[in-house]
Every structure is written in C-alpha cells, then in structure tokens.
Design an enzyme around this catalytic site. Structure first.
Site, PDB file in Angstrom:
ATOM      1  N   CYS A  56      24.327  -2.892  -0.559  1.00  0.00           N
ATOM      2  CA  CYS A  56      24.186  -4.065  -1.129  1.00  0.00           C
ATOM      3  C   CYS A  56      25.292  -4.962  -0.635  1.00  0.00           C
ATOM      4  CB  CYS A  56      24.199  -3.962  -2.504  1.00  0.00           C
ATOM      5  SG  CYS A  56      22.596  -3.191  -3.321  1.00  0.00           S
ATOM      6  N   LEU A  57      24.897  -6.367  -0.306  1.00  0.00           N
ATOM      7  CA  LEU A  57      26.047  -7.324   0.205  1.00  0.00           C
ATOM      8  C   LEU A  57      26.887  -7.418  -1.093  1.00  0.00           C
ATOM      9  CD1 LEU A  57      23.571 -10.045   1.655  1.00  0.00           C
ATOM     10  CD2 LEU A  57      24.755  -8.186   2.756  1.00  0.00           C
TER      11      LEU A  57
END
Length: 278
Positions: A56-57
C-alpha cells in the site's frame, strides 16, 4: 458488471449501488474522505507487523475478531474488523471494506469479487498504486477472516468495552447521534428504498421522509404512482456530509444517491442541513 454475480454482502452491495449512482468523481472522493473521518480510532496494539497490509502507498493496519451471531450467541461465526491508515483516501477505502464486511461470515467475505470496485466507479478515483493497495487490503481481510474463524476467537474484552464506551458517549451527545435504521412501511417500496440509501450513505443525525402522494392521487406522468401509489415526497435531513456544500450541491448529491428511484418521483421537496446549521 452484474452486481448479482459478484457475491457482495448486503451492506457492500448497498454501498456499491450508492457510489455507482454518483456520476461526479469529486463527490465520490469526498464521500470516501467522509467515511475515513468516521472510522473509529483503534488501539495502538493493532499497529503491529502482523496486521500491516503490504503493497500500500500508505501505512495500513487491519485486524479482526469473530463472535457468534444472534443476541444470545449460538449462531454462525461472524467477523468484525478494526483498522486504520495514515492516508486519508486509503483510510476511506478501508472504512468502506470494514463497514461492508463486518458482521458477515468468513464464507461470505471470501466470496466477494474485487470487481465491485469497478461497479462502484471507485476505481476511477484511484491511481494504479492505490488500486493495487485496495486489492491487497481486501486480500488480507479475507485471509484474516478465515484465520480468526479457524481459531474460534471471541471478541476481546478490550474492544467490547471500547465499543460500549463509544455507544455510551453517543447517547450522551444527541447532536452526534447517527440514525442507523427506520421502520419500513409495507407496500411502500420507494419510501423504504429512499430511506435505506440515504441512511446508509449519508449517516444523518436526523431524517424525516413524508409521503404526500395521497394529496396528489393519480398524478399524470408519475411512474411511481402507477407502480405503488408513490409520487410526492418531502425530505428533511441533517448530515455532516453536507458541510461545505451549497444548497444546489446538497440537492444534487441526494438526487444522485437516489439513482433509479428519482425518475419515478413526480416531486421531491428537500430541506438539507449540515450538523452545524441546527
């Protein structure tokens, strides 16, 4: 995408239809941010490596517990999620998944087809990186549901006490009480559908829908009257989601959320206020 073929939970199907009926990408984005703001805070004990979602960013932590359904237990094991993220949009996506899958069985959760993100038109709001992160969140939550069910874990006392404390706090603060249900009226499918959608998506603190159709009996051109005797409504709603929106934008948001019901309505009188305006 045919919603009936992607095995959504009832809550997730409702939100998918609601988001999919909004043609404005900015409004969908705003709704995700609003959902993020309503995600309950979590204890720091949740933020451990085992609960971190990879790929995930933003940083995302999610965990779940299981309990037996039914007021006195004894029913199927259902899953309840908790989680948090340091990215607002990612947190909104997490809130959507938590709300859409909590209270469901591990089997229901693992049957969900990720394609619902396209049906909800949320994928249009996401970069490829965030889209992958969303898929990773869903995959981790599915895996955790199966693992928790296998262990037969009950809801921990700490989370139960925290939930009860939150409910007590809500009871002490009437201005923050969220309407979560209503009494359906038999034979009034449009009335029931309108309230279900508005309560689910907008989380109002106050909502009143009055069916004035009888005052306009047989009104020409009303499909709703022909189908169920429903044609004219008056809506009075208070919701935090209206904060910062003009009167026109508030009405447009309601029209979009009501989706397929709107063409059947001959007249809808709306009074929409934010929580700071009452």
């Amino acid at each position: 995408i045919d919603i009936s073929t992607i095995h959504l939970t009832p809550e997730l199907e409702m939100m998918t239809n609601a988001f999919g009926s909004i043609p404005d990408e900015k409004t969908r984005h705003k709704q995700l941010l609003y959902m993020a703001s309503k995600l309950p805070p979590v204890d720091d004990s949740i933020r451990i490596p085992e609960n971190k979602v990879p790929g995930c960013l933003s940083t995302v932590h999610v965990d779940c517990t299981v309990e037996e359904s039914g007021e006195e237990g004894g029913g199927d094991l259902v899953v309840n999620y908790v989680g948090d993220s340091d990215g607002l949009l990612t947190k909104g996506l997490l809130a959507l998944l938590i709300r859409g899958m909590s209270g469901c069985t591990p089997e229901q959760i693992n049957a969900i087809d990720p394609q619902f993100i396209q049906a909800a038109k949320i994928s249009q709001t996401l970069t490829p990186g965030r889209n992958n992160g969303f898929l990773n969140m869903l995959a981790v939550m599915k895996k955790k549901a199966l693992e928790a069910a296998e262990k037969g874990e009950d809801v921990t006392d700490a989370i139960a006490e925290e939930t009860k404390a939150d409910e007590d706090d809500d009871d002490d603060a009437p201005t923050n009480n969220i309407v979560t249900s209503f009494d359906p009226i038999e034979g009034k499918p449009m009335y029931n559908a309108m309230l279900t959608t508005l309560i689910t998506v907008l989380k109002p603190t106050s909502i009143t829908l009055v069916d004035n159709s009888s005052q306009h009996a047989g009104h020409a051109g009303s499909k709703g009257w022909e189908e169920s005797g429903e044609s004219h409504f008056a809506l009075d709603i208070v919701a935090e989601a209206f904060e910062g929106l003009s009167l026109v934008k508030r009405h447009q948001l309601i029209y979009m959320l009501l989706g397929e019901v709107m063409p059947k309505i001959h007249a809808l009188e709306i009074k929409a206020k934010s929580t700071t305006e009452v």
